[in-house]
Design an enzyme around this catalytic site. Structure first.
Site, PDB file in Angstrom:
ATOM      1  N   ASP A 176      -1.336  -3.830  11.349  1.00 27.33           N
ATOM      2  CA  ASP A 176      -0.897  -3.526  10.030  1.00 27.33           C
ATOM      3  C   ASP A 176       0.614  -4.071   9.785  1.00 27.33           C
ATOM      4  O   ASP A 176       1.432  -3.579  10.438  1.00 27.33           O
ATOM      5  CB  ASP A 176      -0.851  -1.971   9.861  1.00 27.33           C
ATOM      6  CG  ASP A 176      -0.347  -1.659   8.386  1.00 27.33           C
ATOM      7  OD1 ASP A 176      -0.311  -2.628   7.605  1.00 27.33           O
ATOM      8  OD2 ASP A 176      -0.153  -0.584   8.249  1.00 27.33           O
ATOM      9  N   ARG A 194      -5.577   4.462   3.318  1.00 22.67           N
ATOM     10  CA  ARG A 194      -6.286   5.065   2.438  1.00 22.67           C
ATOM     11  C   ARG A 194      -7.341   4.459   1.870  1.00 22.67           C
ATOM     12  O   ARG A 194      -8.313   4.859   1.267  1.00 22.67           O
ATOM     13  CB  ARG A 194      -5.379   6.030   1.520  1.00 22.67           C
ATOM     14  CG  ARG A 194      -4.552   5.132   0.820  1.00 22.67           C
ATOM     15  CD  ARG A 194      -3.184   5.585   0.265  1.00 22.67           C
ATOM     16  NE  ARG A 194      -1.988   5.793   1.478  1.00 22.67           N
ATOM     17  CZ  ARG A 194      -0.844   6.393   1.072  1.00 22.67           C
ATOM     18  NH1 ARG A 194      -0.723   7.067  -0.155  1.00 22.67           N
ATOM     19  NH2 ARG A 194       0.013   6.538   2.104  1.00 22.67           N
ATOM     20  N   ASP A 202       0.924  -1.680   1.843  1.00 24.89           N
ATOM     21  CA  ASP A 202       1.297  -1.005   2.991  1.00 24.89           C
ATOM     22  C   ASP A 202       0.239   0.294   3.340  1.00 24.89           C
ATOM     23  O   ASP A 202       0.298   0.623   4.439  1.00 24.89           O
ATOM     24  CB  ASP A 202       2.447  -1.017   3.669  1.00 24.89           C
ATOM     25  CG  ASP A 202       2.814  -0.711   4.864  1.00 24.89           C
ATOM     26  OD1 ASP A 202       1.983  -0.909   5.752  1.00 24.89           O
ATOM     27  OD2 ASP A 202       4.115  -0.646   5.177  1.00 24.89           O
ATOM     28  N   LYS A 242       6.198  -5.173   6.429  1.00 28.23           N
ATOM     29  CA  LYS A 242       6.871  -4.102   7.027  1.00 28.23           C
ATOM     30  C   LYS A 242       8.016  -4.612   7.627  1.00 28.23           C
ATOM     31  O   LYS A 242       8.266  -6.003   7.802  1.00 28.23           O
ATOM     32  CB  LYS A 242       6.107  -3.489   8.276  1.00 28.23           C
ATOM     33  CG  LYS A 242       5.008  -2.474   7.724  1.00 28.23           C
ATOM     34  CD  LYS A 242       4.318  -2.092   9.094  1.00 28.23           C
ATOM     35  CE  LYS A 242       3.176  -0.880   8.698  1.00 28.23           C
ATOM     36  NZ  LYS A 242       3.777   0.325   8.123  1.00 28.23           N
ATOM     37  N   LYS A 269      -9.986   5.202  10.684  1.00 29.17           N
ATOM     38  CA  LYS A 269      -9.130   4.016  10.090  1.00 29.17           C
ATOM     39  C   LYS A 269      -9.051   3.107  11.187  1.00 29.17           C
ATOM     40  O   LYS A 269      -8.305   3.433  12.303  1.00 29.17           O
ATOM     41  CB  LYS A 269      -7.810   4.736   9.529  1.00 29.17           C
ATOM     42  CG  LYS A 269      -6.747   3.413   9.338  1.00 29.17           C
ATOM     43  CD  LYS A 269      -5.511   3.988   8.782  1.00 29.17           C
ATOM     44  CE  LYS A 269      -4.276   2.712   8.980  1.00 29.17           C
ATOM     45  NZ  LYS A 269      -3.160   3.343   8.351  1.00 29.17           N
TER      46      LYS A 269
END
Ligand code: BES
Ligand code: ZN
Ligand code: ZN
Length: 520
Positions: free
Chosen positions: A291, A372, A368, A298, A286
């Site tokens: 992020d 995956r 968020d 966030k 990953k």
């Protein structure tokens, strides 16, 4: 740091500072400590006699004491100027990892004292009575010593203009040349340790970079440069290829950023080739270079940490570097999915449905949970490239940090053999991974009402497992190991043997896992 292995008598070795290990022989909870040096040099034992008898030094792990030998009586025959005594903790708990931490402690203790040259003596188990110290092979001893020292040396202060460059320029690891077999074992371990530690430090240097420097494009460029230097195959693709391959889960994350994504494929082929039915290992990482959470943004508090959301990718790139140099007899490919997760007019939104490369439809419930999504396509793509065994590493879930804290990372697998092989590496790597379940009875956690699956669990419970179940959808029956390293990728706490900053977790274990498939 210029690290050398020296076969010599420690008494006669001329150096600014010589580090010697000590263990605590006391057993029982409230027993007074009984520190003992792991050296057979009676001169060094004499020099440390007063200190060890004083009760001041207990030989705890990470504890150090310094003796200036010129001031000590009866030390004329010793050539070192200073003796640094480094505690390894209780004798019965002695292990490779304690030794790794011990050499790390010696290096960091020398650094703060602005010493430029350091020698570390191999521990001599014969210094204490038989059976008191667990036995460790010469090769692994040498390897752990180099690793501990090399990992302790860097300080991650690259961006501080007033940084003090307390670098150790020369490090000598000293042991006697007992016999030819011993010498060879030590040399092999030493060489392996240098390779693995350099790879892990490379990983750490990537993880340390801020998001504005290390964009997906830059990560691709650094991977490419490394492959060119190491003789690995390397392809770096971007938006066009990702869309062409119908990696819509990966693209859903990437399209919200002005920074183009990078799909990096690195290939290692053993020189001797491999039989048709030989395993092909796929390392999937990953690589979210930042992020923000995307539209499900966030909170501001702590968001700066999300620059290390590419630590899984960095671990795979570092591991490939070590693999190129260790040359196991097995084919290995790394697939790194790198993007920035940003909120934007073009960003994916909660409620969107995307079709992954595998054809599985995904309801995006929370933007968020982007890791995956990129890994779903990365894992599937690795299978289409011919990988027969998969391992992924990702700073995937906060839930994993809640479950395991920072001492163990999460380990998940759909295959007992692949998982056992991984768990067996831990004795050598010294890394902490704790297995959590991902059995099919958890599948309903990610079942969506309107698509095949959704990218979060039904609720917060077992969030690390829901994420693993999501990934499992994309590996089919391929043996697969998943590492959730969210809690272990960044050392918040300084240790006597390690600085604050990027840890490089998983590199050592992944490299050993790969070697466990080597035909040699
Ligand atoms: N990058 C984070 C996970 C993370 C947390 C990494 C802490 C390092 C330290 C990941 O993309 C994320 O945000 N996951 C969410 C998933 C949730 C929305 C289902 C999380 O863990 O909260
Ligand atoms: Zn996220
Ligand atoms: Zn993330």
């Amino acid at each position: 740091m210029n690290t050398k292995l020296i076969f010599a008598d420690t008494n006669e070795f001329q150096t600014t500072m010589l580090a010697v290990f000590a263990v605590d022989l006391a057993s029982g909870k409230n027993a007074e400590s009984r520190p003992a040096l792991l050296t057979q040099s009676s001169e060094f034992a004499d020099a440390a006699l007063r200190l060890l008898g004083s009760g001041e030094f207990k030989a705890g792990l990470g504890e150090t004491a310094l003796i200036h030998l010129a001031d000590s009586p009866n030390t004329d025959s010793l050539q070192a100027e200073r003796l640094l005594i480094v505690g390894l903790g209780k004798a019965k708990d002695f292990s490779l990892d304690k030794l790794r931490k011990g050499t790390g402690t010696a290096v960091r203790a020398a650094k703060v004292r602005s010493v430029r040259e350091l020698a570390i003596a191999f521990p001599k188990s014969g210094a204490v009575a038989d059976g008191l110290l667990p036995v460790i092979s010469a090769r692994l001893t040498a390897r752990a010593m180099v690793e501990g020292a090399e990992l302790a040396e860097p300080d991650w202060n690259t961006y501080q203009s007033d940084r003090k460059d307390n670098v150790i320029s020369d490090l000598f690891l000293i042991t006697e040349a007992l016999d030819e077999i011993y010498k060879q074992e030590v040399q092999t371990g030493f060489a392996e340790g240098l390779i693995v530690a350099a790879a892990q430090n490379f990983t750490r240097s990537l993880v340390n970079e801020p998001g504005n420097v290390l964009t997906p494009t830059e990560l691709g460029a650094r991977a490419k440069a490394l492959c060119d230097e190491a003789g690995l195959g390397c392809e770096v693709y971007s938006s066009d290829k990702i869309q062409e391959l119908k990696m819509d889960a990966f693209w859903a994350v990437a399209k919200g950023s002005a920074e183009p994504p990078a799909l990096i494929v690195m290939t290692y082929e053993p020189a001797e080739g491999a039989p048709v039915d030989a395993p092909v290992l796929g390392l999937v990482g990953k690589g979210i270079t930042f992020d923000t959470g995307g539209i499900s943004i966030k909170p501001a508090d702590g968001m700066e940490k999300m620059k290390y959301d590419m630590a899984g990718a960095a671990a795979m790139i570092g591991a490939m570097h070590a693999i190129a140099r260790l040359k196991p007899a097995v084919k290995v490919m790394a697939v790194v999915c790198s993007a920035e997760n940003m909120p934007d007019g073009r960003a994916m939104k909660p409620g969107d449905i995307v079709t992954a490369m595998s054809g599985t439809t995904i309801e995006i419930v929370n933007t968020d949970a982007e890791g995956r999504l990129v890994l779903a396509d990365g894992l599937h793509y690795a299978r289409t490239l011919g990988c027969t065994h998969l391992i992924d590493a990702a700073t995937l879930t906060g839930a994993c940090v809640v479950a395991l804290g920072v001492l163990n990372a999460g380990l998940f697998s759909n295959d007992e053999t692949a998982c056992t092989k991984f768990e067996q590496t831990l004795a050598v790597s010294g890394e902490g991974f704790w297995r959590l379940p991902c059995t099919d009875d958890y599948r309903e956690r990610i079942t969506s009402e309107i698509a095949d699956i959704m990218n979060t669990g039904k609720n917060r419970w077992g969030g690390a497992i829901s994420a693993a179940m999501f990934l499992k959808e994309f590996v089919g029956d391929t043996p697969w190991v998943h590492l959730d390293i969210a809690g272990c990728a960044w050392n918040e706490d300084k240790k006597p043997w390690l600085p604050y900053g990027p840890s490089g977790i998983a590199v050592r274990s992944i490299v050993e896992w790969v070697r466990s498939y080597s035909a040699k």
